[in-house]
Design a protein around this motif. Structure first.
Motif, mmCIF file in Angstrom:
data_model
loop_
_atom_site.group_PDB
_atom_site.id
_atom_site.type_symbol
_atom_site.label_atom_id
_atom_site.label_comp_id
_atom_site.label_asym_id
_atom_site.label_seq_id
_atom_site.Cartn_x
_atom_site.Cartn_y
_atom_site.Cartn_z
ATOM 1 N N THR A 1 0.834 -1.221 0.000
ATOM 2 C CA THR A 1 0.000 0.000 0.000
ATOM 3 C C THR A 1 0.864 1.264 0.000
ATOM 4 O O THR A 1 0.392 2.342 -0.309
ATOM 5 C CB THR A 1 -0.960 0.037 1.213
ATOM 6 O OG1 THR A 1 -0.164 0.110 2.408
ATOM 7 C CG2 THR A 1 -1.861 -1.179 1.267
ATOM 8 N N GLN A 2 2.139 1.097 0.370
ATOM 9 C CA GLN A 2 3.038 2.252 0.441
ATOM 10 C C GLN A 2 3.912 2.384 -0.820
ATOM 11 O O GLN A 2 4.761 3.265 -0.891
ATOM 12 C CB GLN A 2 3.971 2.132 1.663
ATOM 13 C CG GLN A 2 3.248 1.971 2.989
ATOM 14 C CD GLN A 2 2.304 3.137 3.258
ATOM 15 O OE1 GLN A 2 2.686 4.293 3.118
ATOM 16 N NE2 GLN A 2 1.058 2.812 3.600
ATOM 17 N N THR B 1 -10.114 -5.414 4.688
ATOM 18 C CA THR B 1 -8.997 -4.671 4.081
ATOM 19 C C THR B 1 -8.057 -5.596 3.313
ATOM 20 O O THR B 1 -7.479 -5.207 2.314
ATOM 21 C CB THR B 1 -8.158 -3.911 5.132
ATOM 22 O OG1 THR B 1 -7.960 -4.759 6.227
ATOM 23 C CG2 THR B 1 -8.797 -2.621 5.538
ATOM 24 N N MET C 1 -6.555 -5.816 -1.301
ATOM 25 C CA MET C 1 -5.192 -5.972 -1.832
ATOM 26 C C MET C 1 -5.212 -6.196 -3.335
ATOM 27 O O MET C 1 -4.264 -5.855 -4.024
ATOM 28 C CB MET C 1 -4.472 -7.135 -1.141
ATOM 29 C CG MET C 1 -4.115 -6.825 0.283
ATOM 30 S SD MET C 1 -3.003 -5.407 0.357
ATOM 31 C CE MET C 1 -3.392 -4.804 1.981
ATOM 32 N N GLU D 1 -4.654 -2.995 -5.015
ATOM 33 C CA GLU D 1 -3.243 -2.561 -4.989
ATOM 34 C C GLU D 1 -2.507 -3.181 -6.179
ATOM 35 O O GLU D 1 -1.688 -2.544 -6.825
ATOM 36 C CB GLU D 1 -2.576 -2.990 -3.676
ATOM 37 C CG GLU D 1 -3.131 -2.295 -2.442
ATOM 38 C CD GLU D 1 -2.851 -0.797 -2.460
ATOM 39 O OE1 GLU D 1 -1.852 -0.368 -3.064
ATOM 40 O OE2 GLU D 1 -3.661 -0.059 -1.872
#
Ligand code: SAM
Length: 301
Positions: free
Chosen positions: A58-59, A92, A96, A99
């Motif tokens: 996510t980063q 959550t 993914m 992402e």
């Protein structure tokens, strides 16, 4: 000779995709996983010095990613698994997938290979899978998929997973599926006799064909002490837990990986979890070989 294609290993775990893709002739450009034990084993076992590593997907700023030709990802499956609460995109971990889609959108590699549980296909009456396929299609990929069972790929484990392969561009995608048992070697036993038991002793079930049920992260795998064809009364069988090495073998991983894990002090609990979370190497190899074949044919034409 065709150019060696590179891959980026997202949710890399202990590298099931990596081993299968390397065997098919591809080269790693980088990897991403936020589990410290999995990363510790990955970096001690593989030569990753020249590669890019990211902790949390996510980063990731996609501008910092290297270029690569194949994205591979077995995105977290608990939100879609029938053994979980099945909250899908509400969980959550279910997001993914988006992402992965973000990275595909920004990097546009030529191929991707995704893997997930069978439950992804019928989650929310198929709407979740439809969203996934439409999202990938909208990014610009032709998409194909097949449910593949590890037991047909040389390991004695009944593990059904959906494999989704994308090819950038919508015209004339190479035919990857169906894979009709190209790797259906004789099932290899992980111990010296064909008897594997699944479940706990109190509700013992046993499989005289020597095929283990689907490996889980807690290793509910037990094995009997008598060869299946010699069992007269199932009550006579004594069971022991599968060892971490046997669990790794059930997923097609080499023994020296477990030796390395012991050497660097990774616990049995973590090893069982890693094996249960992993993708079966042999199945990845079969899928990756189809991509390699398509690339060779493309180079000839
Ligand atoms: C189903 S496992 C994939 C295992 C891998 N294919 C293998 O062969 O070992 C999912 C992996 O995603 C990782 N993961 C979960 N959330 C993540 C995140 N936000 N960023 C990076 N990795 C994450 C977990 O640590 C886990 O190793």
């Amino acid at each position: 000779m065709t150019k060696q294609l590179t891959f980026f290993d997202i949710f890399s775990g202990i590298g099931g995709f990596r081993i299968g893709l390397e065997r098919a002739g591809f080269k790693s450009a980088g990897y991403c996983d936020n589990n410290k034990y999995a990363v510790q084993l990955y970096e001690n076992y593989f030569d990753t010095k020249e590669e890019f590593y990211f902790n949390d997907i996510t980063q990731i700023n996609t501008k910092e990613l290297p270029d690569f030709d194949i994205l591979c990802a077995g995105f977290p499956c608990q939100p879609f698994s029938i053994s979980g609460k099945r909250q899908g995109f509400e969980d959550t971990r279910g997001t993914m997938f988006f992402e992965v889609a973000r990275i595909l959108k920004d990097k546009k590699p030529k191929y991707f290979i995704l893997e997930n549980v069978r439950g992804l296909l019928n989650h929310e009456n198929g709407r979740t899978f439809e969203t996934i396929i439409n999202t990938l299609h909208d990014i610009g990929y032709s998409v194909q998929w097949q449910l593949l069972n590890s037991k047909f790929f040389g390991v004695p484990q009944n593990r059904e997973r959906v494999y989704i392969v994308g090819h950038l561009g919508k015209d004339y995608p190479p035919k990857i599926f169906p894979i009709n048992g190209i790797a259906q070697e004789k099932v290899k036993n992980i111990v010296s006799y064909p008897f594997i038991k699944k479940g706990y002793q109190s509700n013992a079930t046993y499989s005289p064909d020597g095929i283990m049920g689907c490996l889980t992260t807690g290793c509910a795998g037990f094995i009997g002490d008598i060869p299946a064809n010699e069992v007269k009364n199932p009550k006579d069988i004594k069971f022991r837990r599968l060892t971490p090495k046997e669990c790794f073998r059930l997923q097609g991983f080499p023994d020296d990986m477990v030796d390395k894990a012991f050497e660097i002090g990774i616990s049995h609990t973590q090893l069982y979890k890693m094996a249960g979370n992993a993708v079966t190497v042999n199945v990845v190899y079969a899928v990756a070989s189809q991509i390699a074949k398509a690339e060779e044919e493309n180079a000839k034409s």
